[in-house]
Design an enzyme around this catalytic site. Structure first.
Site, mmCIF file in Angstrom:
data_model
loop_
_atom_site.group_PDB
_atom_site.id
_atom_site.type_symbol
_atom_site.label_atom_id
_atom_site.label_comp_id
_atom_site.label_asym_id
_atom_site.label_seq_id
_atom_site.Cartn_x
_atom_site.Cartn_y
_atom_site.Cartn_z
ATOM 1 N N HIS A 179 0.823 -1.225 0.000
ATOM 2 C CA HIS A 179 0.000 0.000 0.000
ATOM 3 C C HIS A 179 0.852 1.269 0.000
ATOM 4 O O HIS A 179 0.320 2.369 -0.191
ATOM 5 C CB HIS A 179 -0.913 0.049 1.237
ATOM 6 C CG HIS A 179 -1.925 -1.053 1.312
ATOM 7 N ND1 HIS A 179 -2.824 -1.309 0.296
ATOM 8 C CD2 HIS A 179 -2.190 -1.966 2.286
ATOM 9 C CE1 HIS A 179 -3.595 -2.344 0.654
ATOM 10 N NE2 HIS A 179 -3.232 -2.759 1.847
ATOM 11 N N ASP A 194 -3.538 -12.976 3.780
ATOM 12 C CA ASP A 194 -4.765 -12.589 4.477
ATOM 13 C C ASP A 194 -6.034 -12.929 3.703
ATOM 14 O O ASP A 194 -7.141 -12.623 4.169
ATOM 15 C CB ASP A 194 -4.725 -11.109 4.899
ATOM 16 C CG ASP A 194 -4.150 -10.199 3.841
ATOM 17 O OD1 ASP A 194 -3.933 -10.656 2.694
ATOM 18 O OD2 ASP A 194 -3.911 -9.014 4.151
HETATM 19 ZN ZN LIG Z 1 -3.538 -7.291 3.129
#
Ligand SMILES: [Zn+2]
Length: 287
Positions: free
Chosen positions: A108, A227
């Protein structure tokens, strides 16, 4: 495939508050499971500046107290050291075709900003290193993390030498990567919550494999987030251990060179098993 990491990543950049999901224990558990890892060294400022603004890096280097860089990304006096080590392990992985087990994660992170637990975009630094120092031209990054790799996408959006492929839960954090956001060298595959092994396998067959093969990369870099596993506390996907193993096996044959860099994965009980599954999948194809 060789595992690359550094023992300091199991205590640097401590989580605040202590219950934050991106915490040193993630690496401590992994290093317990893979004690034979090869130790990486810090990336240089110049290597990281291929991706990030110098002023952003100088601000990280100068941190003397704990701060929040965005709503969920903490940083403190040891963050810059951790970030340099994580990026350094990622570029060693690119060179040695290894799997860098690092934190904080990176996908990110934007050129001048931290975001979503990510500080330095490790996989992007590794891609630029491969081009600048290893003489590799075409890099394909495949991002399996359940969240869209918006930082990596932003860094390479206008660069036809890097193919960015992301499979992610959508709609979901960070909100980017939805339908209609792909272009010739960006492939976003938004998948609904609840998607599991069958849906990911179909996406590989129909979209990921044709795109990566058609790109003819010199190196495939995997942004290896875990995840999207069924037991992860942060998301709503249903991939199993076998599913990760199969995706790794299929990734292993998409280019002449392969390396992986850890992104997310926040269930401390399952994370080592999932990394092991990925290593099994790579090994099944001789990686
Ligand atoms: Zn993630």
């Amino acid at each position: 495939m060789e595992v690359i990491s550094h023992p300091a990543l199991a205590h640097l950049h401590p989580a605040r508050p202590h219950v934050h999901p991106e915490r040193p224990e993630r690496l401590a558990r992994l290093l317990e499971r893979f004690p034979g890892f090869r130790e990486g060294s810090p990336a240089t400022r110049e290597q990281i500046e291929r991706v990030h603004e110098p002023s952003y890096l100088a601000a990280l280097d100068a941190l003397h107290e704990e701060v929040w860089l965005d709503g969920d990304t903490f940083a403190g006096p040891t963050t810059w050291e951790a970030a340099r080590l994580a990026a350094g392990c990622a570029l060693l992985a690119a060179r040695e075709q290894g799997f860098a087990l690092v934190r904080p994660p990176g996908h990110h992170a934007l050129p001048a900003a931290a975001m979503g637990f990510c500080v330095v975009n490790n996989v992007a630094v590794a891609a630029r290193y491969a081009q600048a120092e290893l003489g590799l031209e075409r890099i394909a990054i495949v991002d399996l993390d359940v969240h869209h790799g918006n930082g990596t996408e932003a860094i390479f959006r206008d660069d036809p030498s890097v193919l960015f492929v992301s499979l992610h839960q959508w709609p979901f954090y960070p909100g980017t990567g939805g339908p209609g956001t792909s272009d010739e060298h960006t492939l976003n595959i938004p998948l609904p919550a609840g998607s599991g092994d069958a849906e990911y396998a179909a996406a590989f067959t129909e979209e990921v494999e044709p795109a990566v093969r058609g790109f003819e990369p010199d190196l495939v870099l995997v942004s290896a987030g875990f995840d999207a596993h069924e037991a992860d506390p942060l998301a709503g996907m249903a991939l199993t251990r076998d599913g990760f193993r199969e995706l790794a096996r299929r990734l292993a044959v998409l280019g002449p060179r392969l390396a992986a860099v850890l992104e997310g994965g926040y269930n401390l009980e399952t994370l080592p098993d999932l990394v092991e599954a990925a290593l099994e999948g790579f090994a099944a194809e001789g990686r």
